[in-house]
Design a protein around this motif. Structure first.
Motif, PDB file in Angstrom:
ATOM      1  N   PHE A   5       0.776  -1.189  -0.137  1.00 27.92           N
ATOM      2  CA  PHE A   5       0.176   0.051  -0.159  1.00 27.92           C
ATOM      3  C   PHE A   5       0.765   1.287  -0.006  1.00 27.92           C
ATOM      4  O   PHE A   5       0.657   2.063  -0.616  1.00 27.92           O
ATOM      5  CB  PHE A   5      -0.890   0.078   1.215  1.00 27.92           C
ATOM      6  CG  PHE A   5      -1.980   1.126   1.094  1.00 27.92           C
ATOM      7  CD1 PHE A   5      -2.811   1.185   0.360  1.00 27.92           C
ATOM      8  CD2 PHE A   5      -1.704   2.025   2.329  1.00 27.92           C
ATOM      9  CE1 PHE A   5      -3.843   2.142   0.287  1.00 27.92           C
ATOM     10  CE2 PHE A   5      -2.737   3.257   2.196  1.00 27.92           C
ATOM     11  CZ  PHE A   5      -3.755   3.380   1.299  1.00 27.92           C
ATOM     12  N   ASP A   6       1.868   1.442   0.560  1.00 26.28           N
ATOM     13  CA  ASP A   6       2.993   2.262   0.929  1.00 26.28           C
ATOM     14  C   ASP A   6       3.455   2.570  -0.542  1.00 26.28           C
ATOM     15  O   ASP A   6       3.662   3.799  -1.067  1.00 26.28           O
ATOM     16  CB  ASP A   6       3.923   1.982   1.748  1.00 26.28           C
ATOM     17  CG  ASP A   6       3.499   2.323   3.384  1.00 26.28           C
ATOM     18  OD1 ASP A   6       2.231   2.870   3.404  1.00 26.28           O
ATOM     19  OD2 ASP A   6       4.089   1.821   4.224  1.00 26.28           O
ATOM     20  N   GLY A  11       3.865   5.552  -5.400  1.00 32.03           N
ATOM     21  CA  GLY A  11       3.717   5.638  -6.890  1.00 32.03           C
ATOM     22  C   GLY A  11       2.756   6.637  -7.494  1.00 32.03           C
ATOM     23  O   GLY A  11       2.854   7.554  -8.615  1.00 32.03           O
ATOM     24  N   ALA A  12       1.723   6.840  -6.842  1.00 33.35           N
ATOM     25  CA  ALA A  12       0.722   7.800  -7.081  1.00 33.35           C
ATOM     26  C   ALA A  12       1.110   8.926  -6.762  1.00 33.35           C
ATOM     27  O   ALA A  12       0.844  10.176  -7.523  1.00 33.35           O
ATOM     28  CB  ALA A  12      -0.745   7.295  -6.120  1.00 33.35           C
ATOM     29  N   ALA A  17       2.767  14.340  -9.001  1.00 30.27           N
ATOM     30  CA  ALA A  17       3.810  15.255  -8.982  1.00 30.27           C
ATOM     31  C   ALA A  17       4.531  15.333 -10.440  1.00 30.27           C
ATOM     32  O   ALA A  17       4.565  16.361 -11.148  1.00 30.27           O
ATOM     33  CB  ALA A  17       5.275  14.803  -8.131  1.00 30.27           C
ATOM     34  N   THR A  18       4.565  14.309 -11.265  1.00 32.97           N
ATOM     35  CA  THR A  18       5.092  14.348 -12.772  1.00 32.97           C
ATOM     36  C   THR A  18       4.107  15.009 -13.513  1.00 32.97           C
ATOM     37  O   THR A  18       4.087  15.793 -14.434  1.00 32.97           O
ATOM     38  CB  THR A  18       5.435  12.800 -13.336  1.00 32.97           C
ATOM     39  OG1 THR A  18       6.199  12.472 -12.402  1.00 32.97           O
ATOM     40  CG2 THR A  18       5.507  13.040 -14.531  1.00 32.97           C
ATOM     41  N   VAL A  19       2.487  14.673 -13.344  1.00 32.38           N
ATOM     42  CA  VAL A  19       1.567  15.339 -14.193  1.00 32.38           C
ATOM     43  C   VAL A  19       1.452  17.017 -13.888  1.00 32.38           C
ATOM     44  O   VAL A  19       1.405  17.844 -14.728  1.00 32.38           O
ATOM     45  CB  VAL A  19       0.296  14.630 -13.836  1.00 32.38           C
ATOM     46  CG1 VAL A  19      -0.856  15.507 -14.332  1.00 32.38           C
ATOM     47  CG2 VAL A  19       0.076  13.033 -14.050  1.00 32.38           C
ATOM     48  N   THR A  20       1.412  17.267 -12.602  1.00 30.99           N
ATOM     49  CA  THR A  20       1.578  18.547 -11.940  1.00 30.99           C
ATOM     50  C   THR A  20       2.702  19.435 -12.870  1.00 30.99           C
ATOM     51  O   THR A  20       2.568  20.437 -13.049  1.00 30.99           O
ATOM     52  CB  THR A  20       1.616  18.551 -10.444  1.00 30.99           C
ATOM     53  OG1 THR A  20       0.716  17.841 -10.123  1.00 30.99           O
ATOM     54  CG2 THR A  20       1.770  20.028 -10.035  1.00 30.99           C
ATOM     55  N   TYR A  21       3.958  18.808 -12.644  1.00 32.69           N
ATOM     56  CA  TYR A  21       5.066  19.349 -13.509  1.00 32.69           C
ATOM     57  C   TYR A  21       4.941  19.530 -14.812  1.00 32.69           C
ATOM     58  O   TYR A  21       5.278  20.605 -15.454  1.00 32.69           O
ATOM     59  CB  TYR A  21       6.365  18.617 -13.138  1.00 32.69           C
ATOM     60  CG  TYR A  21       7.658  19.348 -13.971  1.00 32.69           C
ATOM     61  CD1 TYR A  21       8.226  20.459 -13.416  1.00 32.69           C
ATOM     62  CD2 TYR A  21       8.048  18.513 -15.245  1.00 32.69           C
ATOM     63  CE1 TYR A  21       9.194  20.837 -14.103  1.00 32.69           C
ATOM     64  CE2 TYR A  21       9.201  19.164 -15.739  1.00 32.69           C
ATOM     65  CZ  TYR A  21       9.634  20.389 -15.230  1.00 32.69           C
ATOM     66  OH  TYR A  21      10.715  20.919 -15.794  1.00 32.69           O
TER      67      TYR A  21
END
Length: 124
Positions: A5-6, A11-12, A17-21
């Motif tokens: 789960f961690d 990963g999420a 963060a990648t999408v936001t960047y």
């Protein structure tokens, strides 16, 4: 199970963060393009204003008269005659030659404007 789960949460978070960047980078590129276009528009407006001022200077009557004196013989320029601008058949009729509005039998015309307006639906 907690480790899995961690790892999924990490990963999420990394994907978010990648999408936001990527969104931020795309927005910065668009903002730069908007600023570039605004600068081009300002430059074009300034150029138009400069050309209008230049045209006003070039078409001053005093300047044109001086140029006519200097180059008139060489260019063989002649004044423009009124007939060159419009032919007599293109001009509107003189007022005294306009047809008189028709008035019903036995009635006198009171208003020249309303006499010219004929609707056909209202009888006088």
């Amino acid at each position: 199970m907690i480790r899995t789960f961690d790892l999924l949460l990490i990963g999420a978070m990394a994907a978010a963060a990648t999408v936001t960047y990527q969104i931020k980078h795309h927005t910065d590129n668009r903002l730069e393009e908007v600023r570039r276009l605004e600068a081009e528009i300002k430059l074009e407006k300034d150029t138009i204003d400069l050309l209008k001022a230049d045209w006003a200077l070039l078409t001053q009557p005093n300047r044109l008269e001086r140029l006519l004196k200097v180059y008139g013989a060489e260019l063989q320029l002649e004044p423009t005659q009124p007939e060159q601008l419009a032919r007599p058949v293109e001009l509107p009729m003189p007022r005294d030659q306009l047809p008189k509005p028709e008035v019903a039998e036995g009635e006198q015309s009171k208003d020249a404007v309303s006499d010219l307006i004929t609707t056909g639906s209202v009888k006088p």
